[in-house]
Design an enzyme around this catalytic site. Structure first.
Site, mmCIF file in Angstrom:
data_model
loop_
_atom_site.group_PDB
_atom_site.id
_atom_site.type_symbol
_atom_site.label_atom_id
_atom_site.label_comp_id
_atom_site.label_asym_id
_atom_site.label_seq_id
_atom_site.Cartn_x
_atom_site.Cartn_y
_atom_site.Cartn_z
ATOM 1 N N HIS A 59 28.345 22.649 -33.418
ATOM 2 C CA HIS A 59 28.949 21.741 -33.723
ATOM 3 C C HIS A 59 30.463 21.460 -33.162
ATOM 4 C CE1 HIS A 59 30.974 25.297 -35.494
ATOM 5 N NE2 HIS A 59 32.143 24.715 -35.613
ATOM 6 N N HIS A 61 34.811 20.423 -33.066
ATOM 7 C CA HIS A 61 36.100 19.908 -34.001
ATOM 8 C C HIS A 61 36.719 19.041 -32.970
ATOM 9 C CE1 HIS A 61 35.245 22.484 -37.131
ATOM 10 N NE2 HIS A 61 35.075 23.454 -36.385
ATOM 11 N N TYR A 147 34.771 25.292 -23.148
ATOM 12 C CA TYR A 147 34.513 24.024 -23.749
ATOM 13 C C TYR A 147 35.645 23.567 -24.647
ATOM 14 C CZ TYR A 147 29.979 25.719 -21.776
ATOM 15 O OH TYR A 147 29.314 26.223 -20.965
#
Length: 177
Positions: A59, A61, A147
């Site tokens: 996922h 954000h 990342y």
């Protein structure tokens, strides 16, 4: 059918959580260059400012600010999801519904969005974005996760390189007590 209501503020700043369908997948970091390219392609056609971003295995954000007068973050997410999916070989398991609709089995259909209300809300969400690799046990120090926009914030002097847990207030620059 559920009624998904989205808050739309022209030129607003938004926090997003976007998940892969398979929550144990590592596609986002395994194919980080393809994901980054999908974002680059969409930003070239439909600009937005990246305030903060972290990409985790399953996922992501992020916080975006849209151009003045623009509210269409949904079209941007749709385009990013499609571009990323098109860059991958078709190896995922597909449900009968996804096959019938011609969908890939990579992304969850929806995403979570929150409109940033003020400077404190912004600061809390920027901290949340950056603490996530640590929170999920992926690293022992936030700076070890490659990342993330965390490194840009360190370069700008907003965070110390060894930050984790004790969040600086992005409004005042002071540390929480």
């Amino acid at each position: 059918m559920p009624d998904y209501r989205r808050n739309r503020v022209p030129g607003g700043t938004y926090f997003f959580t976007v998940n892969l369908l398979e929550r144990r997948s590592c596609l986002l970091v395994q194919h980080i260059d393809a994901f980054r390219e999908a974002v680059r392609q969409v930003r070239a056609r439909r600009p937005f400012h990246i305030d903060a971003w972290v990409v985790l295995p399953d996922h992501t954000h992020c916080i975006w600010t849209l151009p003045p007068g623009d509210t269409d973050y949904s079209a941007r997410w749709k385009a990013i999801k499609i571009a990323f999916a098109k860059s991958l070989p078709k190896t995922e398991r597909l449900s009968a519904v996804r096959v019938r609709k011609g969908e890939r089995g990579i992304w969850q259909r929806r995403f979570w969005e929150h409109t940033i209300r003020d400077e404190r809300d912004y600061a809390a969400h920027v901290n949340y974005v950056h603490i996530n690799p640590f929170k999920h046990g992926l690293v022992r120090q936030v700076n070890a996760w490659p990342y993330s926009s965390f490194h840009r914030f360190v370069t700008a002097g907003i965070y110390p390189n060894d930050w984790a847990g004790e969040a600086p207030d992005l409004v005042t620059g002071e540390r929480d007590a």
